[in-house]
Design a protein around this motif. Structure first.
Motif, PDB file in Angstrom:
ATOM      1  N   GLU A 153       0.831  -1.207   0.000  1.00 40.14           N
ATOM      2  CA  GLU A 153       0.000   0.000   0.000  1.00 40.14           C
ATOM      3  C   GLU A 153       0.865   1.257   0.000  1.00 40.14           C
ATOM      4  OE1 GLU A 153      -2.422  -0.622   3.472  1.00 40.14           O
ATOM      5  OE2 GLU A 153      -3.822  -1.947   2.396  1.00 40.14           O
ATOM      6  N   TYR A 154       1.956   1.232   0.751  1.00 42.58           N
ATOM      7  CA  TYR A 154       2.868   2.381   0.792  1.00 42.58           C
ATOM      8  C   TYR A 154       3.504   2.607  -0.580  1.00 42.58           C
ATOM      9  CZ  TYR A 154       6.768   5.392   2.051  1.00 42.58           C
ATOM     10  OH  TYR A 154       7.661   6.427   2.099  1.00 42.58           O
ATOM     11  N   ILE A 155       3.970   1.540  -1.202  1.00 41.55           N
ATOM     12  CA  ILE A 155       4.588   1.647  -2.531  1.00 41.55           C
ATOM     13  C   ILE A 155       3.597   2.261  -3.519  1.00 41.55           C
ATOM     14  CG2 ILE A 155       5.361   0.243  -4.510  1.00 41.55           C
ATOM     15  CD1 ILE A 155       6.794  -1.557  -2.408  1.00 41.55           C
ATOM     16  N   VAL A 156       2.366   1.777  -3.502  1.00 44.99           N
ATOM     17  CA  VAL A 156       1.325   2.286  -4.399  1.00 44.99           C
ATOM     18  C   VAL A 156       1.014   3.756  -4.086  1.00 44.99           C
ATOM     19  CG1 VAL A 156      -1.129   2.067  -4.982  1.00 44.99           C
ATOM     20  CG2 VAL A 156       0.325   0.029  -4.916  1.00 44.99           C
ATOM     21  N   SER A 157       0.927   4.093  -2.791  1.00 45.36           N
ATOM     22  CA  SER A 157       0.594   5.475  -2.407  1.00 45.36           C
ATOM     23  C   SER A 157       1.663   6.471  -2.844  1.00 45.36           C
ATOM     24  CB  SER A 157       0.375   5.577  -0.894  1.00 45.36           C
ATOM     25  OG  SER A 157       1.609   5.530  -0.192  1.00 45.36           O
ATOM     26  N   ARG A 158       2.897   6.015  -2.978  1.00 51.15           N
ATOM     27  CA  ARG A 158       3.998   6.885  -3.415  1.00 51.15           C
ATOM     28  C   ARG A 158       4.043   7.020  -4.947  1.00 51.15           C
ATOM     29  NH1 ARG A 158       6.395   9.930   0.194  1.00 51.15           N
ATOM     30  NH2 ARG A 158       8.214   9.876  -1.128  1.00 51.15           N
ATOM     31  N   GLY A 159       3.241   6.222  -5.640  1.00 51.62           N
ATOM     32  CA  GLY A 159       3.260   6.249  -7.097  1.00 51.62           C
ATOM     33  C   GLY A 159       4.421   5.464  -7.687  1.00 51.62           C
ATOM     34  N   TRP A 160       5.035   4.609  -6.883  1.00 49.69           N
ATOM     35  CA  TRP A 160       6.153   3.808  -7.358  1.00 49.69           C
ATOM     36  C   TRP A 160       5.645   2.603  -8.136  1.00 49.69           C
ATOM     37  CZ3 TRP A 160       8.906   3.720  -1.950  1.00 49.69           C
ATOM     38  CH2 TRP A 160       9.436   4.986  -1.692  1.00 49.69           C
ATOM     39  N   ASN A 161       6.458   2.099  -9.024  1.00 41.30           N
ATOM     40  CA  ASN A 161       6.105   0.938  -9.833  1.00 41.30           C
ATOM     41  C   ASN A 161       6.583  -0.329  -9.129  1.00 41.30           C
ATOM     42  OD1 ASN A 161       4.980   2.300 -12.172  1.00 41.30           O
ATOM     43  ND2 ASN A 161       7.040   3.081 -12.457  1.00 41.30           N
ATOM     44  N   PRO A 162       5.652  -1.210  -8.737  1.00 43.06           N
ATOM     45  CA  PRO A 162       6.061  -2.438  -8.065  1.00 43.06           C
ATOM     46  C   PRO A 162       6.644  -3.450  -9.044  1.00 43.06           C
ATOM     47  CG  PRO A 162       3.671  -2.295  -8.223  1.00 43.06           C
ATOM     48  CD  PRO A 162       4.214  -1.049  -8.822  1.00 43.06           C
ATOM     49  N   GLY A 175       2.460   1.367 -13.208  1.00 45.71           N
ATOM     50  CA  GLY A 175       1.176   2.012 -12.967  1.00 45.71           C
ATOM     51  C   GLY A 175       0.162   1.170 -12.222  1.00 45.71           C
ATOM     52  N   GLU A 176       0.542  -0.017 -11.775  1.00 42.93           N
ATOM     53  CA  GLU A 176      -0.419  -0.876 -11.069  1.00 42.93           C
ATOM     54  C   GLU A 176      -0.734  -0.298  -9.692  1.00 42.93           C
ATOM     55  OE1 GLU A 176      -3.171  -3.027 -10.517  1.00 42.93           O
ATOM     56  OE2 GLU A 176      -2.053  -3.943 -12.169  1.00 42.93           O
ATOM     57  N   THR A 177      -2.011  -0.171  -9.379  1.00 44.07           N
ATOM     58  CA  THR A 177      -2.429   0.361  -8.079  1.00 44.07           C
ATOM     59  C   THR A 177      -3.287  -0.628  -7.288  1.00 44.07           C
ATOM     60  OG1 THR A 177      -4.366   1.413  -9.079  1.00 44.07           O
ATOM     61  CG2 THR A 177      -2.353   2.753  -8.886  1.00 44.07           C
ATOM     62  N   ASP A 178      -3.580  -1.779  -7.856  1.00 46.03           N
ATOM     63  CA  ASP A 178      -4.397  -2.785  -7.177  1.00 46.03           C
ATOM     64  C   ASP A 178      -3.486  -3.620  -6.268  1.00 46.03           C
ATOM     65  OD1 ASP A 178      -5.933  -4.968  -6.380  1.00 46.03           O
ATOM     66  OD2 ASP A 178      -6.925  -5.168  -8.331  1.00 46.03           O
ATOM     67  N   VAL A 179      -3.591  -3.386  -4.978  1.00 43.99           N
ATOM     68  CA  VAL A 179      -2.745  -4.063  -4.000  1.00 43.99           C
ATOM     69  C   VAL A 179      -2.932  -5.575  -4.067  1.00 43.99           C
ATOM     70  CG1 VAL A 179      -2.296  -4.330  -1.520  1.00 43.99           C
ATOM     71  CG2 VAL A 179      -2.657  -2.047  -2.496  1.00 43.99           C
ATOM     72  N   ASP A 180      -4.170  -6.023  -4.225  1.00 45.67           N
ATOM     73  CA  ASP A 180      -4.433  -7.469  -4.298  1.00 45.67           C
ATOM     74  C   ASP A 180      -3.762  -8.103  -5.511  1.00 45.67           C
ATOM     75  OD1 ASP A 180      -5.979  -7.659  -1.953  1.00 45.67           O
ATOM     76  OD2 ASP A 180      -7.733  -6.884  -3.022  1.00 45.67           O
ATOM     77  N   ARG A 181      -3.740  -7.399  -6.614  1.00 44.80           N
ATOM     78  CA  ARG A 181      -3.102  -7.931  -7.821  1.00 44.80           C
ATOM     79  C   ARG A 181      -1.584  -8.042  -7.628  1.00 44.80           C
ATOM     80  NH1 ARG A 181      -3.891  -5.831 -14.020  1.00 44.80           N
ATOM     81  NH2 ARG A 181      -2.857  -7.624 -14.953  1.00 44.80           N
ATOM     82  N   ILE A 182      -0.998  -7.048  -6.976  1.00 47.72           N
ATOM     83  CA  ILE A 182       0.449  -7.079  -6.709  1.00 47.72           C
ATOM     84  C   ILE A 182       0.783  -8.239  -5.784  1.00 47.72           C
ATOM     85  CG2 ILE A 182       2.368  -5.802  -5.673  1.00 47.72           C
ATOM     86  CD1 ILE A 182       0.748  -3.211  -6.567  1.00 47.72           C
TER      87      ILE A 182
END
Length: 119
Positions: free
Chosen positions: A38-47, A71-78
């Protein structure tokens, strides 16, 4: 001032090796790993997900699991991709990386699954 603790980590003692920042702390549970995603996504970083054999974790590049999830923002998908990598490579360490495309560097990197250590 408190005493600094020396973590006994060496290349010759495989079981003592530390990887990334969080390896000096107790192992993260699923909820804590989720918070990191969630933190990675909130920062706009690419997982991205990477993996390697435990014995090669220091002296080889880690293998990339598919492409970074630009650009992935779905935590469940990551998390599902991390689980899929772990399932496909159960004897490997699996790490989650958050690439900061503005600084062009890793903003975060942590081992989220550890493979069995062969001593």
């Amino acid at each position: 001032m408190s005493e600094m603790q020396d973590y006994k980590s060496s290349l010759t003692d495989v079981s003592s090796r530390k990887f990334e920042t969080f390896s000096y702390l107790p192992e993260m549970d699923a909820a804590q790993i989720r918070k990191q995603v969630e933190y990675i996504v909130s920062r706009g970083w690419n997982p991205a997900i990477e993996h390697t054999e435990p014995e090669n974790a220091f002296d080889h590049y880690w293998y990339m699991w598919k492409l970074p999830m630009f650009g992935e923002t779905d935590v469940d998908r990551i998390l599902a991709e991390a689980e899929a990598c772990h399932k496909a490579h159960p004897n490997n360490h699996v790490r989650l990386v958050g690439y900061d495309n503005f600084k062009q560097s890793q903003g975060a990197a942590m081992v989220i699954f550890r493979g069995p250590i062969k001593v």
